[in-house]
Design an enzyme around this catalytic site. Sequence first.
Site, mmCIF file in Angstrom:
data_model
loop_
_atom_site.group_PDB
_atom_site.id
_atom_site.type_symbol
_atom_site.label_atom_id
_atom_site.label_comp_id
_atom_site.label_asym_id
_atom_site.label_seq_id
_atom_site.Cartn_x
_atom_site.Cartn_y
_atom_site.Cartn_z
ATOM 1 N N TRP A 143 61.981 48.469 38.531
ATOM 2 C CA TRP A 143 61.536 47.075 38.626
ATOM 3 C C TRP A 143 62.469 46.255 39.506
ATOM 4 O O TRP A 143 62.008 45.414 40.287
ATOM 5 C CB TRP A 143 61.390 46.454 37.235
ATOM 6 C CG TRP A 143 60.320 47.120 36.419
ATOM 7 C CD1 TRP A 143 60.477 47.770 35.230
ATOM 8 C CD2 TRP A 143 58.911 47.222 36.743
ATOM 9 N NE1 TRP A 143 59.268 48.265 34.791
ATOM 10 C CE2 TRP A 143 58.303 47.952 35.690
ATOM 11 C CE3 TRP A 143 58.125 46.784 37.807
ATOM 12 C CZ2 TRP A 143 56.929 48.242 35.676
ATOM 13 C CZ3 TRP A 143 56.766 47.076 37.798
ATOM 14 C CH2 TRP A 143 56.181 47.794 36.746
ATOM 15 N N ASP A 151 64.699 38.915 35.335
ATOM 16 C CA ASP A 151 63.435 39.483 34.874
ATOM 17 C C ASP A 151 63.707 39.987 33.461
ATOM 18 O O ASP A 151 64.447 40.950 33.272
ATOM 19 C CB ASP A 151 63.033 40.639 35.812
ATOM 20 C CG ASP A 151 61.792 41.384 35.324
ATOM 21 O OD1 ASP A 151 61.226 41.006 34.275
ATOM 22 O OD2 ASP A 151 61.396 42.359 36.007
ATOM 23 N N LYS A 173 54.845 42.878 26.816
ATOM 24 C CA LYS A 173 55.765 43.749 26.074
ATOM 25 C C LYS A 173 56.230 43.094 24.777
ATOM 26 O O LYS A 173 56.021 43.654 23.710
ATOM 27 C CB LYS A 173 56.950 44.155 26.944
ATOM 28 C CG LYS A 173 56.567 45.293 27.900
ATOM 29 C CD LYS A 173 56.877 45.017 29.325
ATOM 30 C CE LYS A 173 56.243 46.075 30.227
ATOM 31 N NZ LYS A 173 56.463 45.761 31.628
#
Length: 361
Positions: A103, A173, A197
Amino acid sequence: MTNRVFNFNPGPSTLPLDVLKIVQEEFISYKGTGMSVIEISHRSAEYEEINNTAMALMKDLMGLGDNYKVLFVGGGASSQFAMVPMNFLIGGKTGAYVNTGTWSSKAMKEAKIFGDVHVAASSKEKNYSFIPKKADIKFPSNTVYLHITTNNTIEGTQYHFVPEAGNVPLVADMSSDILSMRTDFSKYSLIYAGAQKNLGPAGVTVVIIRNEMLAKCKDGLPTMFDYRTHAKDSSLYNTPPVFGVYIVKLVLEWIKKQGGLQAIEKVNAAKKDAVYGIMDRYPDYFKGTTEKDSRSWMNITLRLPSEDLEKKFLSEAKTEAFIGLKGHRSVGGIRISLYNALTLDGAHKVVEFMEKFKKSN
Ligand SMILES: *Cc1c(COP(=O)(O)O)cnc(C)c1O
């Protein structure tokens, strides 16, 4: 009630059963309106209450004050990879990035479209198996921000410290560990997270931004990609992802009811202690893929002695209603995701299963 499984899916992932029940109960007619929450106007009093409550709860749980804005936008965390540099790097500016996995790499790729990227530290050479040490994160003083990925969902690592950024704004993030433990959120200037999530369903992305950071957004951006648009109109410039925001509100209320982040952290610590506990008892059988001080509480990655055993493990797990334990294709093996809504009982049950599997294999 239909049988629910132990859901270890990495994302979208399990949500609190109490929340799902409220959604079910309220779905056809929201609070006496005779309409579903997905059928009402986003400018109605009912939605305004949902929107305002969700924003206030988010700040309340994070311990943040009026110098922060909470935004609900679309496009997933992946859109934030571009939106952050678009707002702050255009015009030849440099953003520093710590590269700790898939990511982070994707975030860096987008940043290069709009400005320069300085790699402040990286764990790429060791398969992203660790988080660089605080002292090894270095960047020039003209950096516009320092970007980190607090939890590496695929590689199973997590920061257990907040990097020292000095006067440079810290951007994170937090898609896969937001609100999973206490941390000093006030050290961050911008936090973003896809909801699917730890916060709710896919489709809504939460952005928490400090006012001083908002003031630095570049002029001339397309309206929808300028953070100030969403801040100014309380995320109601256009039609927001109303169903997602509604469920996020319910999840935040659920967290608050559990006792806030302190209580959530305690349960999450017990869950990860149970799983890492059995891995540490049998380190030659359940082989962790990360360095111990970088271990994630949310996504635990491990390999078994052979790929055949891993296949057998996953298929037997499935027959016992443990779902979503397959590791990401880039790491292989097993990944045990222990997001907030995965119960302590679920963690204990999967550990019992691991114990039993090892005995008979
Ligand atoms: C899942 C994930 C993403 C991608 O989120 P999307 O909402 O699918 O764009 C980004 N970063 C992290 C850390 C993630 O876990």
